[in-house]
Design a protein around this motif. Structure first.
Motif, PDB file in Angstrom:
ATOM      1  N   GLU A 144      -5.771  -0.615 -30.889  1.00 35.92           N
ATOM      2  CA  GLU A 144      -6.331  -1.889 -30.435  1.00 35.92           C
ATOM      3  C   GLU A 144      -7.054  -2.587 -31.583  1.00 35.92           C
ATOM      4  OE1 GLU A 144      -9.664  -3.621 -27.322  1.00 35.92           O
ATOM      5  OE2 GLU A 144      -8.995  -1.535 -27.133  1.00 35.92           O
ATOM      6  N   SER A 155      -9.027  -5.649 -31.049  1.00 32.27           N
ATOM      7  CA  SER A 155      -9.865  -6.706 -30.488  1.00 32.27           C
ATOM      8  C   SER A 155     -11.018  -7.065 -31.409  1.00 32.27           C
ATOM      9  CB  SER A 155     -10.421  -6.272 -29.123  1.00 32.27           C
ATOM     10  OG  SER A 155      -9.379  -6.107 -28.185  1.00 32.27           O
ATOM     11  N   ARG A 193     -10.409 -10.054 -33.669  1.00 33.64           N
ATOM     12  CA  ARG A 193      -9.828 -11.220 -32.988  1.00 33.64           C
ATOM     13  C   ARG A 193     -10.091 -12.529 -33.737  1.00 33.64           C
ATOM     14  NH1 ARG A 193      -7.738 -11.696 -27.968  1.00 33.64           N
ATOM     15  NH2 ARG A 193      -8.565  -9.692 -27.249  1.00 33.64           N
ATOM     16  N   ALA A 221      -5.118  -6.786 -24.555  1.00 32.07           N
ATOM     17  CA  ALA A 221      -5.818  -6.755 -25.837  1.00 32.07           C
ATOM     18  C   ALA A 221      -4.784  -6.746 -26.962  1.00 32.07           C
ATOM     19  CB  ALA A 221      -6.710  -5.522 -25.946  1.00 32.07           C
TER      20      ALA A 221
END
Length: 231
Positions: free
Chosen positions: A50, A52, A55, A194
């Motif tokens: 992931e 995130s 971002r 995500a």
């Protein structure tokens, strides 16, 4: 049917054949892949990571590639067996973390080296990889810039979900990252979307065990998920 007639029939079915000589980098790429598959018993592991936490920076197309190089280099500090090689029945561990990055070169690719990548920030790696990619594209990259790698990262552009890399001779492992995409991840007992990467680790099974591969891949995923955990 005569041999000449058979050859003509085959040529007619395929159209005319045009033969070209590969470039220096294309020959090197072909030789490296052939040697890898012929001499290294491969072990594979895969996981999703992931991103995130990145971002705000994901609008920059090269960010996933640079982040993966950064995370892999940091993880190699803690997992030195992957920053190594199996040679003549012995294990050789390297004191420097020099990450080779596969970049496009003509119809093939070249592996340019980011020396001491574990000491560099993501921004520093980004500047260096961009400069190396430009030098490869312009055909002015030097042999020292293509040498000395202790680990290799493949992060091609485009709509590839995952890629299974080859381990180069003189190295113990290589890591490939697919495209960044919104995928479901578990968070607080629920599934949420995500940005994630699919990572595939290829290892030389003579020097890396499945548990070692899993531990390294887990650390890379942790760094991509929580870059502040780099220490």
């Amino acid at each position: 049917m005569s041999e000449e007639a058979e050859a003509g029939a085959r040529a007619g079915a395929r159209g005319e054949t045009r033969t070209t000589e590969p470039t220096r980098l294309e020959r090197a790429s072909a030789r490296g892949v052939a040697e890898s598959k012929a001499t290294v018993p491969h072990l594979y592991a895969s996981a999703e990571a992931e991103m995130s936490a990145w971002r705000d920076d994901l609008a920059r197309d090269a960010l996933p590639r640079d982040a993966v190089v950064w995370a892999a280099a940091r993880a190699l500090r803690q997992h030195p067996r992957l920053n190594a090689a199996y040679r003549d029945g012995r294990f050789e561990e390297y004191t420097r973390v020099n990450v080779g990055l596969a970049v496009p070169a003509d119809a093939a690719f070249a592996v340019a080296t980011i020396f001491d990548a574990d000491t560099k920030t993501v921004a520093g790696i980004a500047g260096e990889t961009a400069a190396l990619a430009a030098r490869v594209s312009d055909g002015v990259v030097t042999q020292p810039e293509l040498s000395g790698g202790t680990f290799t990262v493949f992060a091609p552009r485009g709509e590839i979900d995952s890629l299974t890399p080859s381990v180069y001779r003189g190295q113990a492992a290589a890591l490939a990252a697919g495209r960044l995409a919104e995928r479901p991840v578990a968070r607080n007992g629920a599934l949420v979307a995500a940005p994630t990467l699919r990572l595939t680790l290829a290892c030389d099974g003579r020097i890396i065990s499945p548990d070692q591969a899993a531990a390294f891949l887990g650390r890379v995923g942790e760094l991509l998920r929580s870059p502040e955990a780099s220490g």
